[in-house]
Write a protein that holds these residues in place. Structure first.
Motif, short mmCIF file in Angstrom:
data_model
loop_
_atom_site.label_atom_id
_atom_site.label_comp_id
_atom_site.label_asym_id
_atom_site.label_seq_id
_atom_site.Cartn_x
_atom_site.Cartn_y
_atom_site.Cartn_z
N ASN A 1 0.83 -1.19 0.00
CA ASN A 1 0.00 0.00 0.00
C ASN A 1 0.87 1.26 0.00
N GLU A 2 0.32 2.36 -0.49
CA GLU A 2 1.06 3.61 -0.48
C GLU A 2 1.30 4.07 0.96
N LYS A 3 2.50 4.55 1.23
CA LYS A 3 2.86 5.00 2.56
C LYS A 3 3.28 6.47 2.53
N LYS A 4 2.85 7.21 3.53
CA LYS A 4 3.29 8.59 3.69
C LYS A 4 4.40 8.60 4.72
N LEU A 5 5.64 8.65 4.24
CA LEU A 5 6.81 8.55 5.11
C LEU A 5 7.69 9.79 4.99
N PHE A 6 8.47 10.04 6.04
CA PHE A 6 9.31 11.22 6.07
C PHE A 6 10.74 10.83 6.45
N ALA A 7 11.70 11.29 5.66
CA ALA A 7 13.11 10.95 5.90
C ALA A 7 13.83 12.02 6.70
N GLU A 8 13.21 13.20 6.87
CA GLU A 8 13.87 14.28 7.59
C GLU A 8 13.94 13.96 9.08
N CYS A 9 14.99 14.48 9.73
CA CYS A 9 15.13 14.28 11.17
C CYS A 9 15.98 15.41 11.74
N ASN A 10 15.55 15.96 12.87
CA ASN A 10 16.27 17.10 13.45
C ASN A 10 17.30 16.67 14.50
N ASP A 25 2.12 5.43 9.56
CA ASP A 25 2.87 4.65 8.58
C ASP A 25 4.33 4.49 9.01
N GLY A 26 4.90 5.58 9.54
CA GLY A 26 6.29 5.54 9.98
C GLY A 26 6.50 4.53 11.09
N GLU A 27 5.59 4.50 12.05
CA GLU A 27 5.72 3.56 13.17
C GLU A 27 5.53 2.12 12.71
N VAL A 28 4.60 1.90 11.79
CA VAL A 28 4.38 0.54 11.26
C VAL A 28 5.63 0.05 10.53
N MET A 29 6.23 0.92 9.70
CA MET A 29 7.39 0.50 8.93
C MET A 29 8.63 0.35 9.81
N THR A 30 8.76 1.20 10.83
CA THR A 30 9.90 1.06 11.75
C THR A 30 9.79 -0.24 12.54
N ARG A 31 8.58 -0.59 12.94
CA ARG A 31 8.38 -1.86 13.65
C ARG A 31 8.68 -3.04 12.72
N LEU A 32 8.36 -2.90 11.44
CA LEU A 32 8.68 -3.94 10.47
C LEU A 32 10.19 -4.16 10.40
N VAL A 33 10.96 -3.07 10.33
CA VAL A 33 12.42 -3.18 10.30
C VAL A 33 12.94 -3.85 11.57
N GLN A 34 12.42 -3.44 12.71
CA GLN A 34 12.86 -4.02 13.98
C GLN A 34 12.60 -5.53 14.02
N ASP A 35 11.46 -5.95 13.49
CA ASP A 35 11.13 -7.37 13.48
C ASP A 35 12.03 -8.15 12.51
N ILE A 36 12.33 -7.54 11.35
CA ILE A 36 13.23 -8.18 10.39
C ILE A 36 14.63 -8.33 10.98
N VAL A 37 15.11 -7.28 11.64
CA VAL A 37 16.44 -7.32 12.27
C VAL A 37 16.48 -8.36 13.38
N ALA A 38 15.37 -8.51 14.10
CA ALA A 38 15.31 -9.53 15.16
C ALA A 38 15.46 -10.94 14.56
N ILE A 39 14.84 -11.17 13.41
CA ILE A 39 15.00 -12.45 12.72
C ILE A 39 16.43 -12.62 12.24
N LEU A 40 17.01 -11.53 11.70
CA LEU A 40 18.40 -11.56 11.23
C LEU A 40 19.36 -11.94 12.35
N LYS A 41 19.15 -11.38 13.53
CA LYS A 41 20.08 -11.62 14.63
C LYS A 41 20.05 -13.07 15.12
N ASN A 42 19.00 -13.82 14.78
CA ASN A 42 18.94 -15.24 15.13
C ASN A 42 19.49 -16.13 14.01
N ASN A 43 19.87 -15.51 12.88
CA ASN A 43 20.42 -16.26 11.77
C ASN A 43 21.86 -16.69 12.09
#
Length: 275
Positions: A204-213, A243-261
């Motif tokens: 699905n289309e996501k409204k995401l922001f790459a800027e950070c202060n 959308d940002g929180e959903v996608m960040t949680r997705l990355v965290q879950d993928i990295v958690a799987i990676l760390k068990n590899n």
């Protein structure tokens, strides 16, 4: 005088011009108690999980599942639990090719059943057996012609997973990185990741922001290849939108799987820190 062929074509054009054509209904923005399923894409599915838990704990609750047909028509599945009874209402009046009726019945409960390749939400104790299967989410990667992804993450996007090129890069946070050129997830791991992406509604289309202060912050870049389609997303840890929180949680879950590899576990430990 017009010949028969020309006359026939003119009549057809006139008749077709008089016929009314209705555009598919506009997709309604879901409310906080709405779960939306659009041809495998999911929105707010966590609300359905919450409803299941409430029923199991005898807590009153109600939720609506909105499913879209291929033609864009809406079918409503309303669930209302009063602490003892579960009322299920199926409304197909908006489906031009459906039964066009509202049916209400009382079921005993609702269950969530999970396997490696699919997740089911099942109603139990319904008078009509064909109403038992509320929602089935398939996440069997073997059913796809092609699936791969590239994920870059961390400060400066120095960590990377690329299943298409079988590359893995780990940032040691001391100015060094270590790379694996023949990296592979196990079949079970890749299926878990595919499931996470589906439940995150990654197509699905996501409204995401790459800027950070912040002076030092984590960035994320995700590219997904699925059959002949391609999706790419960029955002940062400062993106606190839904959308940002959903996608960040997705990355965290993928990295958690990676760390068990086992391959990742054989890599050197992080030697520095950005804090």
């Amino acid at each position: 005088m017009l010949n028969r062929t020309v006359l026939f074509l003119l009549i057809c054009l006139l008749l077709s011009g008089c016929q009314s054509t209705s555009a598919p209904p506009t997709k309604v923005k879901p409310g906080k108690n709405d779960v939306v399923e659009t041809h495998g894409g999911l929105e707010n599915f966590q609300r359905l999980d919450q409803f299941v838990k409430h029923v199991q704990n005898n807590k009153k609750d109600k939720v609506r599942l909105i499913r879209y047909t291929i033609e864009g028509d809406r079918i409503f599945h309303d669930l209302a639990y009063d602490g003892s009874n579960l009322k299920f209402t199926l409304d197909t009046t908006g489906d031009k090719f459906g039964q066009g009726e509202v049916t209400t019945t009382t079921c005993e409960s609702i269950q969530k059943q999970e396997s490696e390749t699919e997740t089911k939400y099942m109603l139990t104790g319904c008078p009509q057996q064909d109403m038992n299967e509320l929602l089935v989410i398939s996440h069997d990667v073997d059913k796809e012609d092609f699936f791969a992804f590239e994920l870059k993450y961390g400060v400066g996007l120095k960590n990377a997973i690329n299943t298409k090129d079988q590359k893995l890069i780990k940032d040691l946070q001391n100015g060094e990185t270590v790379q694996v050129s023949d990296f592979q997830f196990t079949k079970q791991e890749i299926n878990q990741i595919y499931k996470l992406m589906i439940l995150s509604n990654y197509l699905n289309e996501k409204k995401l922001f790459a800027e950070c202060n912040k002076k030092t912050y984590e960035s994320y870049e995700l590219k997904v290849w699925i059959n002949s389609a391609e999706r790419q997303y960029n955002w940062s840890e400062c993106d606190k939108s839904k959308d940002g929180e959903v996608m960040t949680r997705l990355v965290q879950d993928i990295v958690a799987i990676l760390k068990n590899n086992h391959t990742y576990q054989s890599l050197p430990e992080v030697k520095g820190s950005f804090e």
